[in-house]
Enzyme design. Structure first.
Site, short mmCIF file in Angstrom:
data_model
loop_
_atom_site.label_atom_id
_atom_site.label_comp_id
_atom_site.label_asym_id
_atom_site.label_seq_id
_atom_site.Cartn_x
_atom_site.Cartn_y
_atom_site.Cartn_z
N GLU A 26 -5.01 2.40 -3.95
CA GLU A 26 -3.57 2.58 -3.95
C GLU A 26 -2.86 1.31 -3.46
O GLU A 26 -1.69 1.34 -3.08
CB GLU A 26 -3.18 3.77 -3.04
CG GLU A 26 -3.40 3.55 -1.57
CD GLU A 26 -4.83 3.84 -1.13
OE1 GLU A 26 -5.07 3.85 0.07
OE2 GLU A 26 -5.71 4.03 -2.01
N ASN A 75 -2.95 12.83 -2.90
CA ASN A 75 -3.95 13.33 -3.85
C ASN A 75 -4.45 14.72 -3.44
O ASN A 75 -4.68 15.60 -4.30
CB ASN A 75 -5.12 12.37 -3.95
CG ASN A 75 -4.81 11.19 -4.87
OD1 ASN A 75 -3.97 11.31 -5.76
ND2 ASN A 75 -5.48 10.08 -4.65
N ASP A 102 0.86 -1.19 0.00
CA ASP A 102 0.00 0.00 0.00
C ASP A 102 0.90 1.24 0.00
O ASP A 102 1.92 1.30 0.71
CB ASP A 102 -0.89 -0.02 1.25
CG ASP A 102 -2.03 0.98 1.14
OD1 ASP A 102 -2.12 1.65 0.09
OD2 ASP A 102 -2.81 1.09 2.10
N ASP A 130 -2.65 9.66 -10.29
CA ASP A 130 -2.69 8.59 -11.31
C ASP A 130 -1.31 8.34 -11.89
O ASP A 130 -0.92 7.18 -12.14
CB ASP A 130 -3.65 8.98 -12.42
CG ASP A 130 -5.11 9.01 -11.95
OD1 ASP A 130 -5.38 8.42 -10.88
OD2 ASP A 130 -5.96 9.59 -12.66
#
Length: 857
Positions: free
Chosen positions: A763, A728, A720, A737
């Site tokens: 993620e 973000n 992770d 992205d």
């Protein structure tokens, strides 16, 4: 060993007291004291000093010990041993003998040996032998002789022994020789030793042998009687006439069949000559000739004559003769004649000969060709034929009249075997043969019917069915062609494998047309506008004797010098003889080198769109025109010959079916490409290009089942991106992205063949590592973590060094039927949770005991 069974001490006391006891006194001429007695004396005395008494006691003690040791050894002897005194009293017996007799040793010791014998007869014989034994002329250790005795066991059963008798040497002076209290003759031994050997099995075997000998004698006597009775019974029950003659042809014996046939009883025929009793005058001379030849040893084994019965009837009899010669001599002793009454048979033959004329007249003009065969011995002779047979064979049967079937059908043994089978089975047999008579130009098909008409005659009806067979062959060929086309159609409609369809078609066409080679070529598209189109080899079916066309360069324009444009159609090329074909000389030489003698070439047309090659992957659409896809080649390499119209139609029909298969394969190929694209899109994550969650689950389940059978480990890594939500929020979703794609590329570069990387969540990523243990899995996790560090992706919202990092959970299991893939996922997820709880940016192995292997915070 004391035969009076009293202790040595009591015997010694008696010796000491003997001086004052008159019953033990023994005089001495010198008046001195005596030290021992002779064996003839009844008592002894002693009047020595106390010192001599002590010496005597010591000597007696030593002797007693030696005797006791001898008794202990004797009890352990593994055989039948008996020690007897001179009065035949059992003094000692071996433990083995006592067990076999069923008595205790104490019970047997002291008993007379005769009490053990089985019956009074054995007792009398033993006593007679014992009293008459000459002990004096044998040394102490010499075996006197052996004797067989029968003892009676405790349970009453007999025990058979063969005894070896030996005398035991007497005790030397000083060994209590004077302890005897009964007279002991000088020529008798002190003891007798019996050594026994059990002979019960031997006596039983001898008894059985004698019984078998008596039974064999009785059996031989009974067999001799049975043989004589059997011969007499066989002669009387035989249907054939049996007569036994002497060398003068006098009747010595005969059976009941002979009496019944002649009407005479044996008493009326006995010792009478055959010639004067049964033969008519014209038969006598021939019969005497047979007798003379039999007497010389060269006589005929078979002959026929006629006997005159008592009722005056003449019976024709076929005789089989056997001469019996005297032992060690060439002189005939008897002649055995076995006869069969064939009177009715000869009468039937006469009637048959009379009917032959009538039959010949009847079937002479029958339109069906007919041959008549007569069986003589093992051969069939042609005895007649009709006019139709003469015309059918071109006069061949006229030259074969009177000859055997093997001669007439020398090149077709099957006809002879069928003729024999009809005669042997006495039934009508039908068959068909492709045969050429000697006078006919070419072989023809004949329907043959064998009819058994008489005991030695077979009629054969033969009909020319060549035209019928040709018509039936054409119909069958047509049906087979239609059936083959149907099979190919079915395979085309039920199979989408074009290569397999083409190979099967070439093989079936070659078998149906019975040619040596069938090949399929494809016309390649031109490289430029207006360019030439070459032939490309696809598949072939050929016999081993002809060369392959696989590596040969051929030009299809050889067979069409001025080809029309596509869509106008190309003609079928059918060459009956390559040598006379209107082809370029270079083409003829080239094709002749490939073994081609006759050639058939049919084009394969498919629908194509203008400007698109016929072998394009794009499927045909409505409105497309025909285009040349390829050629179906058929080569006859054995010999030239014309191609029948039915064969050309068949090949054209097959070419049309192949066109359907090709177009169907093009559609299927487009469908496969579309399906592959859809499957690819369905199993990949659009953003990262890794496998999606659906593909991850399917792959993990498949690998779990496969490795469970092999018993090898499977590892899973869940990772992770740390603080990705904050990333973000800070940099925006487009930057997020891009970071996901960079992490995915790093993960992909870590994978080896057979391993899978997937996007597990937003993620979160996963790695499935088959055949990977715990140590190696931790090494992969650390490598991936280091590569993410090396990317140095800025992450100012992270508290772990201002760059993007990963937290990883690692788990390893050996798949089995008792576990599920979910257990592996749960273990890796638990390890990932612990990695985050311990501060993130680390790899944790799920391990319940001890530190995880390769743990590095």
């Amino acid at each position: 060993m004391n035969v009076e069974r009293r202790s040595d001490q009591s015997w010694c006391d008696a010796k000491v007291k003997g001086k004052s006891d008159p019953s033990h006194s023994c005089g001495d001429s010198s008046g001195g004291s005596s030290t021992h007695c002779t064996s003839a004396e009844v008592a002894c005395e002693y009047d020595g000093s106390e010192r001599e008494v002590a010496q005597l006691r010591e000597q007696l003690a030593r002797t007693s010990a030696q005797l006791e040791q001898y008794r202990n050894y004797y009890e352990q002897l593994p055989g039948f041993y008996f020690s007897l005194t001179s009065e035949a009293i059992v003094e000692q017996v071996s433990a083995f003998a006592a067990r076999q007799l069923g008595y205790s040793r104490d019970r047997l010791q002291g008993q007379p040996f005769v009490n053990l014998l089985n019956g009074p007869q054995e007792v009398r014989a033993f006593r007679q032998w014992w009293t008459g034994a000459d002990w004096q002329h044998h040394s102490d250790t010499e075996q006197i002789h052996g004797r067989e005795v029968t003892l009676q066991c405790a349970d009453g059963s007999p025990l058979f022994l063969r005894l070896s008798i030996r005398t035991v040497p007497p005790l030397p002076p000083g060994d209590l020789r004077g302890s005897r209290t009964f007279p002991h003759p000088a020529n008798e031994p002190e003891r007798v030793l019996f050594v026994g050997e059990e002979i019960g099995d031997l006596k039983q075997a001898l008894k059985n042998l004698e019984q078998q000998r008596q039974f064999g004698t009785q059996l031989l006597e009974a067999t001799d009687v049975l043989v004589r009775n059997f011969v007499s019974t066989v002669l009387d029950t035989a249907n054939s006439l049996v007569v036994v003659l002497d060398r003068e042809a006098r009747i010595m014996s005969c059976n009941l069949a002979c009496e019944k046939t002649t009407g005479y009883r044996f008493e009326q025929m006995s010792n009478r000559r055959v010639a004067e009793l049964f033969l008519i005058p014209e038969e006598v001379e021939a019969f005497h000739t047979v007798l003379v030849q039999l007497s010389s040893g060269n006589g005929p084994n078979h002959h026929e004559n006629r006997w005159l019965t008592r009722d005056g009837e003449l019976r024709t009899i076929a005789w089989s003769n056997t001469a019996i010669f005297e032992e060690d001599s060439d002189r005939v002793k008897y002649i055995i004649c076995t006869g069969i009454d064939i009177t009715e048979r000869r009468q039937a033959e006469q009637a048959l000969r009379q009917s032959e004329e009538r039959l010949r007249t009847q079937y002479k003009h029958i339109p069906i060709p007919t041959l008549t065969w007569q069986c003589v011995g093992d051969e069939f002779f042609l005895i007649d034929y009709n006019d139709a047979a003469l015309a059918m064979t071109g006069g061949c049967v006229a030259r074969s009249l009177g000859k055997t079937a093997r001669c007439m059908y020398a090149d077709c043994r099957e006809l002879v075997e069928e003729l024999k089978r009809c005669f042997r089975e006495r039934r009508t047999i039908k068959s068909e043969r492709f045969y050429r008579f000697c006078a006919t130009a070419e072989p023809k098909h004949f329907a043959i019917v064998y009819v058994f008409v008489a005991p030695d005659m077979v009629m054969v009806h033969t009909e020319d069915i060549t035209e019928r067979k040709q018509l039936m062959g054409a119909l069958q060929r047509q049906a087979r062609r239609e059936r083959l086309v149907g099979v190919i159609q079915g395979r085309i409609r039920h199979s989408l494998d074009l290569d397999r369809i083409l190979a099967t078609t070439a093989k079936e066409v070659r078998r149906f047309l019975q040619v040596q080679r069938v090949a399929i070529y494809r016309v390649s598209p031109p490289l430029a506008e207006g360019g030439s189109r070459d032939l490309t080899f696809v598949v072939e079916s050929r016999t081993s004797a002809v060369p392959s066309l696989r590596d040969e360069s051929l030009d299809w324009r050889w067979f069409d010098p001025e080809p029309q444009c596509a869509g106008d159609g190309l003609p079928v090329c059918a060459i009956a003889d390559l040598e006379t074909a209107d082809l370029p000389s270079a083409a003829i030489a080239r094709l002749h080198a490939l073994g081609i003698r006759a050639h058939l070439q049919v084009p394969i047309w498919i629908r194509e769109r203008s400007g698109v090659a016929p072998d394009s992957d794009r499927p045909p659409e409505r409105g497309d025109r025909l285009g040349l896809w390829g050629w179906l080649w058929v080569d006859r390499c054995s010999a030239p010959g014309p191609w029948e119209a039915s064969d050309i139609d068949f090949v054209e029909q097959i070419a049309g079916e192949l066109a359907i298969a090709i177009q169907q394969a093009l559609l299927y190929r487009q469908l496969q490409l579309a399906n592959q694209e859809l499957e690819h899109l369905a199993t990949l994550d659009a953003l990262t290009g890794l496998a999606n969650r659906r593909h991850f689950d399917a792959y993990l389940n498949r690998e779990w089942q496969r490795l469970a059978a092999a018993g090898v480990p499977l590892s899973l890594i869940l990772c992770d991106i740390d603080y990705f939500k904050a990333y973000n929020d800070t940099y925006g979703h487009l930057a997020g992205d891009r970071t996901l794609r960079e992490v995915a590329d790093a993960l992909r570069s870590t994978l080896r063949e057979g391993e899978l990387g997937a996007r597990y969540g937003g993620e979160e990523f996963a790695l499935i590592l088959p055949h990977t243990g715990a140590e190696e899995a931790m090494s992969v996790a650390q490598t991936l973590r280091s590569r993410i560090h090396a990317l140095a992706i800025a992450h100012k919202a992270s508290s772990l060094g201002q760059i993007v990092t990963l937290s990883l959970g690692v788990a390893t299991r050996v798949p089995s039927a008792n576990l599920s893939p979910a257990s592996l996922i749960a273990a890796a997820d638990d390890a990932l949770y612990r990695a985050k709880a311990l501060g993130r940016d680390r790899a944790i192995f799920h391990h319940s005991i001890g530190p995880p292997p390769g743990h590095c915070p």
